[in-house]
Design a protein around this motif. Structure first.
Motif, short mmCIF file in Angstrom:
data_model
loop_
_atom_site.label_atom_id
_atom_site.label_comp_id
_atom_site.label_asym_id
_atom_site.label_seq_id
_atom_site.Cartn_x
_atom_site.Cartn_y
_atom_site.Cartn_z
N ILE A 186 -6.23 9.04 2.34
CA ILE A 186 -6.91 8.72 3.11
C ILE A 186 -7.47 10.14 4.03
CG2 ILE A 186 -6.85 7.67 5.46
CD1 ILE A 186 -4.79 5.80 4.37
N PHE A 224 -4.84 5.07 0.11
CA PHE A 224 -5.51 3.80 0.27
C PHE A 224 -5.56 3.19 -1.02
CE2 PHE A 224 -8.91 0.71 1.18
CZ PHE A 224 -8.58 0.34 2.48
N HIS A 233 -6.00 -7.94 -0.23
CA HIS A 233 -7.04 -8.81 -0.26
C HIS A 233 -7.18 -9.20 -1.65
CE1 HIS A 233 -8.86 -9.20 3.80
NE2 HIS A 233 -8.20 -8.06 3.94
N SER A 248 0.55 -5.65 2.90
CA SER A 248 -0.31 -4.57 3.75
C SER A 248 -1.66 -5.20 3.62
CB SER A 248 -0.43 -3.25 3.24
OG SER A 248 -0.47 -3.07 1.78
N SER A 287 -5.55 4.83 -6.37
CA SER A 287 -5.46 4.89 -4.95
C SER A 287 -6.23 6.34 -4.58
CB SER A 287 -4.27 4.88 -4.20
OG SER A 287 -3.45 5.85 -4.63
N ASP A 341 -4.87 -4.39 3.25
CA ASP A 341 -5.88 -3.70 2.68
C ASP A 341 -6.54 -4.14 1.49
OD1 ASP A 341 -3.66 -3.56 0.43
OD2 ASP A 341 -2.84 -1.74 1.35
N MET A 342 -7.30 -3.38 0.49
CA MET A 342 -7.90 -3.86 -0.45
C MET A 342 -7.16 -4.43 -1.54
SD MET A 342 -10.98 -0.65 -0.93
CE MET A 342 -11.68 -1.63 -2.43
N GLY A 397 0.68 -1.25 -0.05
CA GLY A 397 -0.06 -0.06 -0.06
C GLY A 397 0.75 1.41 0.02
#
Length: 387
Positions: free
Chosen positions: A66, A74, A104, A98, A63, A100-101, A13
């Protein structure tokens, strides 16, 4: 297979747009992998003016900034063009840095391609909420992290204490160690510079308590400032030297009006700043390793730290510094006062810490992760799948 057969797709990230200990470790890893003949491709958000030049080739991931912390971004899930790039690169292992999305989606895509995925753990994200009055959501975050890490073939912790915590939290049962190294050319006692201290008006015999890191609340700035207030109330002679910058800069300066704020330092300048302190105070509980703790030890400083993941694996209590239960302001103040009042104790603990730091070389610790990569690739080839 040896290291030259590795083809690593690395997902982060924040690979290089904001400098921190995690992405500096990742860049050192990529430099080592490329030097050893492995192939690496990085997938991460990018910005026009990154904080450090990247090692390796980056494929930019969409991205957004944030809210409240616009310096961080993000990442969104992997776009189609990047998936095409991954397929063309043909990795034989995915490394996710990381949860994060992007992370995943990388695990999901690795499964679709039938490739192993590993994750490196760089910070205790579940603890962040408590610093913003949202401690009640910590169990929810922990459960989300568990779901992510359990889908990986293996995870790698930067310290034994963090590895034990991950096992206790049931994040994964295949937990390896990828610790951190130290550049001894930068961090060593010879970097101490009294002229540099004098430029801030610090007397040569003044005990200097140092803070090094990004100025964000999750670094324990409230505990740090409260313990220093105790020293002032007791009349303990000292000076605070803060190295770093961040969103909580103004708040910290208001809490420490007598401190010296040296701003952001890097490379040899950072080595000089750390060696010119007399002790490091690291009250944070969010680190999984504690790069600043190791850097201070290498520079010959005693370290007063919270009993937490990372520092607990580096600091030997009453030998290289003091380990204090997290948040115990009076006990932190006692430890700092002792080192302020006893220069011989500072010197002895600093020497012990410097010696203990010698076992952390970057090539050696990065090779441990390379060995972990190859073990996971072999296990997947033998039919072992993540639970």
């Amino acid at each position: 297979m040896d290291v030259t057969g590795l083809r690593i797709a690395l997902f982060s990230g924040n690979y290089n747009y904001v400098r921190d200990g995690a992405n500096q470790a990742l860049n050192r890893l990529v430099e080592y992998l490329l030097r050893q003949g492995a192939a690496v491709r990085i997938y991460s958000p990018t910005v026009a003016e990154p904080a450090l030049p990247p090692m390796g080739d980056i494929v930019s991931i969409p991205s957004f900034a944030i809210p409240g912390r616009p310096e961080y971004r993000f990442p969104l899930p992997i776009p189609r063009r990047a998936k095409t790039d991954i397929e063309a690169f043909a990795p034989n292992i995915f490394h996710i840095a990381s949860p994060d999305m992007l992370g995943h989606d990388a695990v999901k895509f690795a499964r679709r391609l039938g490739k192993p995925a590993v994750a490196s753990v760089h910070t205790r994200f579940e603890t962040y909420a408590r610093y913003y009055g949202l401690g009640f959501v910590e169990p929810v975050i922990e459960a989300m992290l568990r779901r992510f890490y359990r889908r990986c073939d293996a995870i790698f912790a930067p310290s034994d204490s963090m590895a034990q915590l991950l096992l206790k939290q049931r994040m994964n049962y295949n937990v390896g160690i990828w610790t951190r190294g130290i550049d001894r050319a930068v961090f060593n006692p010879s970097r101490r510079d009294l002229d540099w201290r004098r430029s801030f008006g610090i007397e040569d015999d003044m005990p200097v308590i140092g803070f090094v890191g990004r100025l964000v609340m999750e670094k324990g700035l409230d505990v740090f400032s409260d313990a220093v207030a105790q020293l002032e109330a007791r009349g303990v002679r000292h000076k605070v030297l803060v190295v770093g910058k961040g969103p909580a800069d103004t708040w910290f300066q208001e809490r420490l009006p007598s401190a010296v704020f040296a701003g952001f330092q890097e490379g040899p300048d950072l080595g000089r700043a750390v060696a010119s302190m007399d002790m490091l105070f690291n009250p944070s509980v969010t680190e999984t390793f504690g790069n600043v703790t190791l850097e201070a030890m290498a520079a010959g400083l005693p370290v007063v730290a919270a009993i937490a993941t990372g520092s607990a694996s580096l600091v030997e209590d009453k030998v290289t510094g003091r380990l204090i239960p997290a948040g115990e302001i009076d006990n932190f103040a006692d430890a700092l006062a002792y080192f302020c009042d006893h220069p011989d104790a500072r010197r002895d603990a600093g020497r012990s810490g410097c010696e203990a730091s010698r076992r952390f070389g970057w090539d050696e610790v990065n090779q441990e992760l390379v060995d972990g990569y190859m073990r996971v690739v072999r296990e997947r080839a033998a039919g072992k799948m993540p639970r």
